[in-house]
Design a protein around this motif. Structure first.
Motif, PDB file in Angstrom:
ATOM      1  N   GLY A 216      16.142  48.150  19.306  1.00  0.00           N
ATOM      2  CA  GLY A 216      15.826  46.732  19.510  1.00  0.00           C
ATOM      3  C   GLY A 216      15.771  45.920  18.240  1.00  0.00           C
ATOM      4  O   GLY A 216      15.559  44.698  18.275  1.00  0.00           O
ATOM      5  N   ALA A 217      15.980  46.569  17.080  1.00  0.00           N
ATOM      6  CA  ALA A 217      15.921  45.833  15.804  1.00  0.00           C
ATOM      7  C   ALA A 217      17.098  44.858  15.675  1.00  0.00           C
ATOM      8  O   ALA A 217      16.977  43.789  15.088  1.00  0.00           O
ATOM      9  N   ILE A 218      18.251  45.266  16.229  1.00  0.00           N
ATOM     10  CA  ILE A 218      19.442  44.401  16.181  1.00  0.00           C
ATOM     11  C   ILE A 218      19.742  43.930  17.597  1.00  0.00           C
ATOM     12  O   ILE A 218      19.997  44.753  18.491  1.00  0.00           O
ATOM     13  N   LYS A 219      19.696  42.637  17.802  1.00  0.00           N
ATOM     14  CA  LYS A 219      19.955  42.058  19.129  1.00  0.00           C
ATOM     15  C   LYS A 219      21.364  41.455  19.129  1.00  0.00           C
ATOM     16  O   LYS A 219      21.543  40.275  18.809  1.00  0.00           O
ATOM     17  N   ALA A 220      22.353  42.295  19.436  1.00  0.00           N
ATOM     18  CA  ALA A 220      23.743  41.824  19.457  1.00  0.00           C
ATOM     19  C   ALA A 220      23.946  40.788  20.556  1.00  0.00           C
ATOM     20  O   ALA A 220      24.680  39.815  20.388  1.00  0.00           O
ATOM     21  N   LEU A 221      23.287  41.020  21.698  1.00  0.00           N
ATOM     22  CA  LEU A 221      23.253  40.033  22.781  1.00  0.00           C
ATOM     23  C   LEU A 221      21.784  39.848  23.153  1.00  0.00           C
ATOM     24  O   LEU A 221      21.081  40.831  23.378  1.00  0.00           O
ATOM     25  N   ASP A 222      21.380  38.589  23.252  1.00  0.00           N
ATOM     26  CA  ASP A 222      19.951  38.326  23.440  1.00  0.00           C
ATOM     27  C   ASP A 222      19.720  37.373  24.617  1.00  0.00           C
ATOM     28  O   ASP A 222      19.275  36.248  24.447  1.00  0.00           O
TER      29      ASP A 222
END
Length: 258
Positions: A20-26
């Motif tokens: 969850g550290a990188i939200k490629a799609l949010d």
């Protein structure tokens, strides 16, 4: 918009990496209707390609739903019209969504014609004769019928990408997904590929196009989505997005690219 049937309904779509550290799609929510030509624009790293690849599950979403022709394809099983539980056939789904990538993904050891007939024969069960007839018609349509016996190495980048497009069309998809189809091409070859895509749009093909070509987005798209930081920040007609942008990020982006 509401009068036309939604072909793909995307609701609160998320794709996270690194716990969850990188939200490629949010949390992307958008409806794609029959005949839409949707241009997806935004800075690099905004999640555009991840969004496109999620539509046919080349990327598996972390959460959210993608309903394609009435079936939530993010679930492994679904209920058919008779109420029976069926297992999702991902390959069958991908037959209905043609995909064209930046790089042409043609098999280098096979002729253009062999590249074209492979999937229709293997997946759709067409005879060689049927598949060749269809392939030659499609190659003729993009001005490459005379190159049917050539190998990919003998073609220019623009020619290869035109082949990649008609190869996807040979499967008779319901929607075409384009992931920056001109970004790997020399500038003088971009036009020949965009011309094929414009023709498809005019024929009513449903298309979702991740693109840096603002002229194409403006001229051919009926809707433009602007993405940044994994979020869909603004959407509207080309006129609304390009001439009357509301979001500060969109204004800043357009100031740099136009």
């Amino acid at each position: 918009m509401a009068t036309r049937d939604s072909m793909i309904q995307v609701t609160d779509l998320k794709k996270h990496y690194n716990m969850g550290a990188i939200k490629a799609l949010d949390g992307i929510t958008v409806d794609i209707c029959q005949g839409d030509v949707i241009a997806v624009i935004g800075p690099s790293g905004s999640g555009k390609s991840t969004f496109l690849r999620s539509l046919n599950l080349l990327e598996e979403p972390t959460s959210g739903s993608i309903i394609f022709n009435g079936i939530d394809i993010t679930k492994k099983k679904y209920k058919d019209a008779q109420g029976k539980t069926q297992k999702l056939n991902i390959d069958h789904l991908r037959e209905k969504m043609g995909m064209v990538f930046q790089h042409f993904n043609l098999f280098p050891h096979m002729t253009i014609l062999d590249n074209m007939v492979l999937a229709p024969m293997k997946v759709k069960g067409l005879s060689r004769e049927e598949a060749e007839k269809k392939a030659l018609e499609l190659l003729d349509r993009v001005g490459l019928k005379d190159r049917a016996d050539a190998y990919p190495i003998q073609l220019s980048g623009g020619q290869k990408q035109r082949v990649a497009i008609v190869r996807a069309l040979a499967m008779e998809p319901e929607v075409m997904l384009f992931d920056e189809p001109t970004s790997a091409l020399d500038p003088e070859m971009v036009g020949e590929v965009l011309d094929v895509m414009k023709e498809l749009a005019h024929e009513g093909m449903t298309m979702v196009v991740v693109t840096h070509e603002m002229g194409f987005a403006r001229e051919v798209g009926n809707r433009v989505l602007f993405m940044a930081d994994g979020k869909l920040l603004e959407q509207g007609t080309p006129q609304e997005v390009f001439e009357h942008p509301q979001n500060p990020r969109l204004k800043d982006f357009l100031a740099k690219v136009l």
